[in-house]
Structures are given as structure tokens and as C-alpha cells.
Motif scaffolding. Structure first.
Motif, PDB file in Angstrom:
ATOM      1  N   LEU A  84       1.680  10.406 -16.831  1.00 26.46           N
ATOM      2  CA  LEU A  84       1.564  10.095 -18.249  1.00 26.46           C
ATOM      3  C   LEU A  84       2.884   9.487 -18.727  1.00 26.46           C
ATOM      4  N   TRP A  85       2.800   8.318 -19.346  1.00 26.69           N
ATOM      5  CA  TRP A  85       3.979   7.583 -19.794  1.00 26.69           C
ATOM      6  C   TRP A  85       3.867   7.238 -21.274  1.00 26.69           C
ATOM      7  N   VAL A  86       4.999   6.913 -21.866  1.00 29.42           N
ATOM      8  CA  VAL A  86       5.061   6.326 -23.205  1.00 29.42           C
ATOM      9  C   VAL A  86       5.781   4.996 -23.076  1.00 29.42           C
ATOM     10  N   ALA A  87       5.147   3.932 -23.577  1.00 23.33           N
ATOM     11  CA  ALA A  87       5.736   2.592 -23.482  1.00 23.33           C
ATOM     12  C   ALA A  87       5.224   1.743 -24.632  1.00 23.33           C
ATOM     13  N   SER A  88       5.832   0.567 -24.792  1.00 23.65           N
ATOM     14  CA  SER A  88       5.348  -0.371 -25.800  1.00 23.65           C
ATOM     15  C   SER A  88       3.948  -0.842 -25.436  1.00 23.65           C
ATOM     16  N   ARG A  89       3.238  -1.360 -26.411  1.00 26.68           N
ATOM     17  CA  ARG A  89       1.877  -1.847 -26.157  1.00 26.68           C
ATOM     18  C   ARG A  89       1.871  -2.936 -25.077  1.00 26.68           C
ATOM     19  N   ASP A  90       2.825  -3.874 -25.163  1.00 27.81           N
ATOM     20  CA  ASP A  90       2.836  -4.993 -24.223  1.00 27.81           C
ATOM     21  C   ASP A  90       3.093  -4.512 -22.801  1.00 27.81           C
ATOM     22  N   LEU A  91       4.099  -3.649 -22.635  1.00 24.07           N
ATOM     23  CA  LEU A  91       4.399  -3.165 -21.289  1.00 24.07           C
ATOM     24  C   LEU A  91       3.308  -2.247 -20.772  1.00 24.07           C
ATOM     25  N   MET A  92       2.709  -1.466 -21.657  1.00 25.06           N
ATOM     26  CA  MET A  92       1.628  -0.594 -21.216  1.00 25.06           C
ATOM     27  C   MET A  92       0.437  -1.408 -20.734  1.00 25.06           C
ATOM     28  N   ALA A  93       0.195  -2.547 -21.360  1.00 26.00           N
ATOM     29  CA  ALA A  93      -0.897  -3.411 -20.898  1.00 26.00           C
ATOM     30  C   ALA A  93      -0.621  -3.910 -19.482  1.00 26.00           C
ATOM     31  N   LEU A  94       0.647  -4.264 -19.181  1.00 26.90           N
ATOM     32  CA  LEU A  94       1.003  -4.685 -17.824  1.00 26.90           C
ATOM     33  C   LEU A  94       0.839  -3.533 -16.838  1.00 26.90           C
ATOM     34  N   MET A  95       1.277  -2.359 -17.241  1.00 23.48           N
ATOM     35  CA  MET A  95       1.168  -1.186 -16.376  1.00 23.48           C
ATOM     36  C   MET A  95      -0.293  -0.820 -16.120  1.00 23.48           C
ATOM     37  N   ASN A  96      -1.096  -0.933 -17.156  1.00 20.24           N
ATOM     38  CA  ASN A  96      -2.513  -0.624 -16.999  1.00 20.24           C
ATOM     39  C   ASN A  96      -3.201  -1.632 -16.088  1.00 20.24           C
ATOM     40  N   ALA A  97      -2.835  -2.911 -16.221  1.00 19.19           N
ATOM     41  CA  ALA A  97      -3.451  -3.951 -15.401  1.00 19.19           C
ATOM     42  C   ALA A  97      -3.112  -3.785 -13.930  1.00 19.19           C
ATOM     43  N   THR A  98      -1.889  -3.315 -13.639  1.00 27.57           N
ATOM     44  CA  THR A  98      -1.432  -3.254 -12.253  1.00 27.57           C
ATOM     45  C   THR A  98      -1.622  -1.890 -11.602  1.00 27.57           C
ATOM     46  N   SER A  99      -1.675  -0.841 -12.407  1.00 30.83           N
ATOM     47  CA  SER A  99      -1.782   0.514 -11.849  1.00 30.83           C
ATOM     48  C   SER A  99      -2.890   1.339 -12.492  1.00 30.83           C
ATOM     49  N   GLY A 100      -2.991   1.261 -13.811  1.00 33.79           N
ATOM     50  CA  GLY A 100      -3.949   2.101 -14.525  1.00 33.79           C
ATOM     51  C   GLY A 100      -5.385   1.855 -14.121  1.00 33.79           C
ATOM     52  N   ARG A 101      -5.741   0.592 -13.925  1.00 34.94           N
ATOM     53  CA  ARG A 101      -7.134   0.291 -13.552  1.00 34.94           C
ATOM     54  C   ARG A 101      -7.488   0.914 -12.210  1.00 34.94           C
ATOM     55  N   ARG A 102      -6.516   0.890 -11.271  1.00 35.37           N
ATOM     56  CA  ARG A 102      -6.768   1.484  -9.962  1.00 35.37           C
ATOM     57  C   ARG A 102      -6.896   3.008 -10.068  1.00 35.37           C
ATOM     58  N   VAL A 103      -6.028   3.606 -10.878  1.00 33.94           N
ATOM     59  CA  VAL A 103      -6.116   5.049 -11.105  1.00 33.94           C
ATOM     60  C   VAL A 103      -7.458   5.401 -11.726  1.00 33.94           C
ATOM     61  N   GLN A 104      -7.871   4.583 -12.707  1.00 29.49           N
ATOM     62  CA  GLN A 104      -9.137   4.842 -13.393  1.00 29.49           C
ATOM     63  C   GLN A 104     -10.318   4.763 -12.436  1.00 29.49           C
ATOM     64  N   ALA A 105     -10.307   3.798 -11.535  1.00 30.36           N
ATOM     65  CA  ALA A 105     -11.411   3.661 -10.576  1.00 30.36           C
ATOM     66  C   ALA A 105     -11.509   4.888  -9.687  1.00 30.36           C
ATOM     67  N   ASN A 106     -10.373   5.401  -9.256  1.00 29.02           N
ATOM     68  CA  ASN A 106     -10.378   6.619  -8.436  1.00 29.02           C
ATOM     69  C   ASN A 106     -10.886   7.810  -9.226  1.00 29.02           C
ATOM     70  N   GLU A 107     -10.447   7.918 -10.467  1.00 27.25           N
ATOM     71  CA  GLU A 107     -10.882   9.042 -11.294  1.00 27.25           C
ATOM     72  C   GLU A 107     -12.375   8.965 -11.604  1.00 27.25           C
ATOM     73  N   ARG A 108     -12.902   7.762 -11.814  1.00 27.53           N
ATOM     74  CA  ARG A 108     -14.322   7.631 -12.093  1.00 27.53           C
ATOM     75  C   ARG A 108     -15.141   8.093 -10.881  1.00 27.53           C
TER      76      ARG A 108
END
Length: 396
Positions: A84-108
Motif C-alpha cells: 500500500l502506497w501514497v503517491a500523486s495521482r500522476d505517479l500512481m497511474a504509472l505505478m498502477n499501469a506497470t504493477s497494479g494491474r498485474r497485482v489485480q489480475a492475481n488477486e482476481r
């Protein structure tokens, strides 16, 4: 290989200045403070405030809360390394695109398997219907705590066994699992906690309602190159291993992103492998004056690299737990020289990992007085304390 050699002393100067640990670099713009370390760890809720405190000229809990909950320039989300992180909206979007989506797929996949193992014939259809109900609740009534969501929809409180038939199985309420899954998918976000600033019972909202729009979904490869460039400008020079660890990527992904970011190789003094810097960041870093810092557990600086020998002496390994999570640390001129903690009674204690001159100890002790005054009557319990905390608590 570039002929540019970056010494350990220069790396420490870069760290101090770029992470705003020098007194003259402290800043009261919370969003800027966060951006200058890319993101703050939020697995331990107190870390966000204490990491900001360490870098602000006039530390203010109100300012941090304003950025998080009023201006909403910062967002809290699960991304790299399922953290769990806290970041700006712009950087969080980059983090989500590169890591979050993969984490989400595993969790689903985990969620659907759990539903199937608990007797749901069509897990995907069941999930879609239940998730739709949760989203509707949050759109109409949010923000809502996990408990409030369960109270609003009794059928969502149905308990699920994490691993049916396993003696160590755990019971998980359906709505809790749904909210976690939707959070990984960035469809919902954590908002203000229902308790004090150092607690983690966050209320949930749909992302669109909280931020006014969904989290952007930029291209994955472009996002990877941009995120690597951001990391190098704040943490560079760093090795491929450092970057791969911080991002939680594969080595192949990391190397491809370094190439796409036009990263430049450098030699590191006594480094275990070559390092990298951003393409236009080869100029020598000016030396800093003396500085000290008192950082919380999981601080972004302490956790920023996999290879830590250049700032973490061998006798300071007890600053970390057995899983590599950093406890609260004391820094002098770019090296971890001690640890600190708070007892259940609120007393701030510290220990030294090595001999520190008396004048420098007094500088640290004044900084510890500052954090003691800032905490006041609040008692913070570290969720990821270093091994040294047991020693500190055992002191008479």
C-alpha cells in the motif's frame, strides 16, 4: 560502460538533497515532499505522517490530511510488491499501469478460486453481481467503512473459507474480500480513516466519486519507462537489482524499461554491480554539510534500494526485520547509525549501532526531542519493527 564513477560519498549527498533530509531542503508542500521520494509506504499508516514530518520545515498533520482528504492530490493504493502506497495521482497511474494491474489480475484469480472453493457454481457471475452492489452502495452512500458496507447488505456478510478443508483455513467476510479486490482494480480507493491519523480503518469510495475521475490508464510500456526515469532521478544511481526489487518486476521487464528510459550506466565505488542514472543526470552532486535524520519504519529512503551496504553498515542490520522491512532508523551523514521506537507508555527510546561523536549524538537527540514533541500524547505502534526494537523495549 561509462567512465563516470560515482562514489559512496556522492551517493549519500544525492540521497540527502533529493530526499529533502537536509534542513535547508525541507518543504511544507506535502505533495512535493511525497513526489521527491516518488511515494510513501502506507502499510503502516503512521509512516505517511512521520515520513512527511521528517521532510517538512513546519510539520503539520493537518497539511498531510489536507493533501490526502481535501485537495486529494495524493491517493492511497496497492501497487508495487502488493504494498500500500501514497503517491500523486500522476505517479500512481504509472505505478498502477506497470504493477497494479498485474497485482489485480492475481488477486482476481484468488477471489474467483475462493468463491469456487466455497460452492459458488459461477464465480464470475456471482462476483460481477456482488461487486455491482458494492459499487452502487459506495456511489450512493460513500464513503463507507468495510463494516458499514456489510451492514448495508447482509448477504455480502456471508463468510468464505480461505482454503476449505485446510486446518489453517481462515474465515473472510465476502464484502471484505470484494472491497480488497475492487481496491486492487482501482475501482474503489481508501479515503479517510474512521479513527485517528495513525489508524487504518479507512472508509471506501468509488475512485470516480473520490477523485472526480477514474485513475488514468496509460500505456504499460510507456509508463514503465517514465516510472524508471522518475526513480532514477530520485534514487539513482541504482543497480538493476535495486530497481527490480523496488518495482517488483522481472529482470527482463526492468532491463527493457531501463533501455526505454535511455538510462546511462555508471560505475559505483565498491558496488556489487554497475549502476544507472537518468540520461541528463551525470553532473557531480555538490557535497552536503552535516545532517541527521530520524525516520520512521518503512520510510521510503531506508527502503529504496536492495543493495544497502553503502548506507547500512553490517552492524546495523538489526534495523530491519527478518523479511527485510525497515524499522525506525537514525541517520548521520547518509549512514544508518541507530534505531528508535516508542513504548506503549509513549516514551521515545533509541540505541546506537556504532560509536557516534558526542556532538553528533546531541544533534540526533534534539531531533528525537522534535519527534517526541510532535507525537505528544499519541502512541504509535510499529507494524513492521526492526529486530532492534526488542532490545529497545527491554531497556530499563
Amino acid at each position: 560502460m561509462s567512465s563516470r564513477i560515482i562514489t559512496t560519498a556522492e551517493r549519500r549527498s544525492r540521497l540527502a538533497r533529493r530526499h529533502r533530509l537536509l534542513p535547508e531542503e525541507r518543504c511544507d508542500d506535502v505533495a512535493t515532499v511525497v513526489d521527491d521520494v516518488l511515494a510513501l509506504h502506507s502499510s503502516d499508516p503512521a509512516t505517511v505522517h512521520l515520513s512527511a514530518w521528517a521532510r517538512m520545515a513546519n510539520p503539520s498533520r493537518t497539511a498531510v490530511e489536507d493533501a490526502l482528504y481535501e485537495q486529494r492530490s495524493l491517493v492511497r493504493h496497492h501497487v508495487m510488491r502488493r504494498t500500500l502506497w501514497v503517491a500523486s495521482r500522476d505517479l500512481m497511474a504509472l505505478m498502477n499501469a506497470t504493477s497494479g494491474r498485474r497485482v489485480q489480475a492475481n488477486e482476481r484469480r484468488k477471489t474467483l478460486a475462493m468463491l469456487s472453493n466455497n460452492g459458488i457454481d459461477d464465480p464470475q457471475a456471482w462476483f460481477d453481481e456482488a461487486a455491482g452492489e458494492v459499487m452502487a452502495l459506495l456511489r450512493d452512500r460513500g464513503p463507507m467503512t468495510t463494516r458499514q458496507v456489510g451492514d448495508a447488505s447482509p448477504q455480502l456478510r456471508t463468510p468464505l473459507e480461505s482454503t476449505p478443508g485446510n486446518p489453517k483455513t481462515a474465515m473472510i467476510s465476502t464484502h471484505s474480500r470484494l472491497l480488497i479486490d475492487l481496491g486492487f482494480a482501482a475501482r474503489v480507493v481508501r479515503t479517510r480513516p474512521s479513527g485517528d491519523w495513525h489508524t487504518s480503518a479507512y472508509a471506501w469510495s468509488t475512485t470516480e466519486r473520490w477523485l472526480g475521475t477514474d485513475l488514468p490508464a496509460p500505456d504499460q510500456d510507456e509508463s514503465a519507462a517514465r516510472l524508471v526515469d522518475h526513480w532514477l532521478r530520485r534514487f539513482g544511481p541504482g543497480t538493476t537489482t535495486d530497481l527490480q526489487w523496488w518495482l517488483g518486476w522481472t529482470k527482463t521487464q526492468t532491463r527493457a524499461a531501463l533501455a526505454a528510459a535511455d538510462a546511462v550506466p555508471v560505475e559505483l565505488e565498491d558496488g556489487p554491480e554497475p549502476g544507472w542514472v537518468a540520461a541528463d543526470d551525470l553532473d557531480p552532486e555538490p557535497e552536503t554539510g552535516e545532517w541527521v535524520a530520524v525516520l520512521p519504519s518503512l520510510d521510503a529512503t531506508t527502503m529504496g534500494w536492495k543493495h544497502r551496504d553503502w548506507y547500512l553498515p553490517a552492524h546495523a542490520r538489526e534495523a530491519f526485520d527478518r523479511n527485510g522491512n525497515a524499522g525506525a532508523t537514525i541517520w548521520v551523514d547518509g549512514r544508518v547509525v541507530g534505531a528508535w521506537t516508542q513504548t506503549k507508555q509513549g516514551e521515545v527510546r533509541h540505541l546506537w549501532f556504532e560509536s557516534v561523536p558526542a556532538r553528533r549524538r546531541r544533534q540526533v537527540e534534539r531531533r528525537l526531542d522534535d519527534v517526541r514533541d510532535w507525537l505528544g500524547a499519541t502512541v504509535v505502534t510499529e507494524r513492521f519493527p526492526g529486530l532492534s526494537r526488542a532490545t529497545l523495549l527491554a531497556q530499563s
